[in-house]
Design a protein around this motif. Structure first.
Motif, short mmCIF file in Angstrom:
data_model
loop_
_atom_site.label_atom_id
_atom_site.label_comp_id
_atom_site.label_asym_id
_atom_site.label_seq_id
_atom_site.Cartn_x
_atom_site.Cartn_y
_atom_site.Cartn_z
N VAL A 37 0.85 -1.20 0.00
CA VAL A 37 0.00 0.00 0.00
C VAL A 37 0.88 1.25 0.00
O VAL A 37 0.62 2.22 -0.72
N ALA A 38 1.95 1.23 0.82
CA ALA A 38 2.86 2.38 0.86
C ALA A 38 3.53 2.57 -0.50
O ALA A 38 3.67 3.70 -1.00
N GLY A 39 3.95 1.49 -1.13
CA GLY A 39 4.56 1.57 -2.46
C GLY A 39 3.58 2.08 -3.48
O GLY A 39 3.92 2.93 -4.33
N PHE A 40 2.33 1.59 -3.42
CA PHE A 40 1.31 2.05 -4.36
C PHE A 40 1.02 3.53 -4.16
O PHE A 40 0.94 4.30 -5.11
N ALA A 41 0.88 3.93 -2.89
CA ALA A 41 0.61 5.35 -2.59
C ALA A 41 1.79 6.21 -3.03
O ALA A 41 1.61 7.30 -3.59
N GLY A 42 3.01 5.74 -2.78
CA GLY A 42 4.19 6.48 -3.21
C GLY A 42 4.24 6.60 -4.73
O GLY A 42 4.57 7.66 -5.27
N ALA A 43 3.90 5.50 -5.40
CA ALA A 43 3.88 5.53 -6.87
C ALA A 43 2.82 6.49 -7.37
O ALA A 43 3.04 7.25 -8.33
N GLN A 44 1.65 6.48 -6.73
CA GLN A 44 0.59 7.41 -7.11
C GLN A 44 1.03 8.85 -6.88
O GLN A 44 0.80 9.73 -7.72
N TRP A 45 1.64 9.06 -5.72
CA TRP A 45 2.09 10.42 -5.40
C TRP A 45 3.16 10.87 -6.41
O TRP A 45 3.13 11.99 -6.90
N GLN A 46 4.10 9.94 -6.74
CA GLN A 46 5.14 10.26 -7.71
C GLN A 46 4.55 10.52 -9.09
O GLN A 46 4.95 11.44 -9.78
N ARG A 48 1.54 11.57 -9.70
CA ARG A 48 0.84 12.86 -9.65
C ARG A 48 1.86 14.00 -9.72
O ARG A 48 1.63 14.99 -10.43
N ALA A 49 3.00 13.87 -9.02
CA ALA A 49 4.04 14.90 -9.07
C ALA A 49 4.59 15.01 -10.50
O ALA A 49 4.82 16.11 -11.01
N ASP A 50 4.82 13.84 -11.14
CA ASP A 50 5.29 13.85 -12.53
C ASP A 50 4.28 14.51 -13.44
O ASP A 50 4.63 15.26 -14.35
N ALA A 51 2.99 14.19 -13.23
CA ALA A 51 1.94 14.78 -14.06
C ALA A 51 1.88 16.29 -13.84
O ALA A 51 1.72 17.06 -14.81
N ASP A 52 2.01 16.73 -12.58
CA ASP A 52 2.00 18.18 -12.30
C ASP A 52 3.21 18.85 -12.98
O ASP A 52 3.08 19.91 -13.58
#
Length: 193
Positions: A37-46, A48-52
């Motif tokens: 879950v932490a890896g998935f959340a980190g990947a999502q956050w990353q 989203r940061a890449d998309a921004d």
């Protein structure tokens, strides 16, 4: 039975309790799930940061392109202005060369006219001298035949020689005082600096 044999058969007694295994496996599964879950959340956050970041870069494309276009326009405008300046300089240099060529042609024509006139005067003087010399020779031949005629002809020849000398002097004077045509307004091309 020997005791070691009994102990070896009772291996199940030495194993830990099944419920302890179950608890340990649940804890291990929970830790794995937390890591996932932490890896998935980190990947999502990353992502989203890449998309921004991508959105920021994409939003800057028109500005960057406009800046690049203005820079290219400035550069090529400067290059075109430099080429136009060089073209104007080349045109000016060509017109200067044409003017020098015209001046050179005028000087050459003037020189040729002057030399031609001088040659005509020299030829006329030499022709007069040759004519007078022939006449003097003819008079001398006739004078050898007749003494009286010779003296008379000698006087005539002397008069003619004096006249020829005065003519030669007059021709020399005319040649020395001959009016030269006016020089062109520009100096000769070789004297320009």
């Amino acid at each position: 039975m020997p005791r070691s044999r009994i102990e070896s058969l009772n291996w199940r007694a030495k194993l830990p309790n099944l419920s302890q295994w179950w608890r340990a496996s649940k804890l291990l599964i929970a830790v794995c799930l937390l890591v996932l879950v932490a890896g998935f959340a980190g990947a999502q956050w990353q992502s989203r940061a890449d998309a921004d970041e991508r959105a920021v870069l994409i939003s800057r494309f028109p500005t960057v392109r406009a800046d690049e276009r203005r820079a290219c326009e400035r550069e090529f405008t400067a290059k075109v202005a430099g080429l136009e300046g060089m073209n104007q300089q080349a045109t000016q240099a060509l017109s200067d060369i044409r003017a020098q060529m015209e001046d050179t042609h005028e000087v050459v024509a003037y020189t040729l006219r002057f030399l031609g006139d001088r040659a005509k005067l020299t030829d006329a003087r030499q022709a007069a001298l040759i004519k007078q010399a022939r006449q003097a020779a003819a008079a001398a031949t006739v004078a050898a035949q007749k003494t009286e005629a010779v003296e008379q002809k000698v006087t005539v020849a002397t008069a003619k020689a004096v006249e020829a000398a005065s003519t030669a002097k007059a021709v020399d004077k005319k040649l020395d005082t001959a009016v030269q045509p006016a020089l062109p307004p520009q100096p000769w091309a070789g004297n320009r600096r």
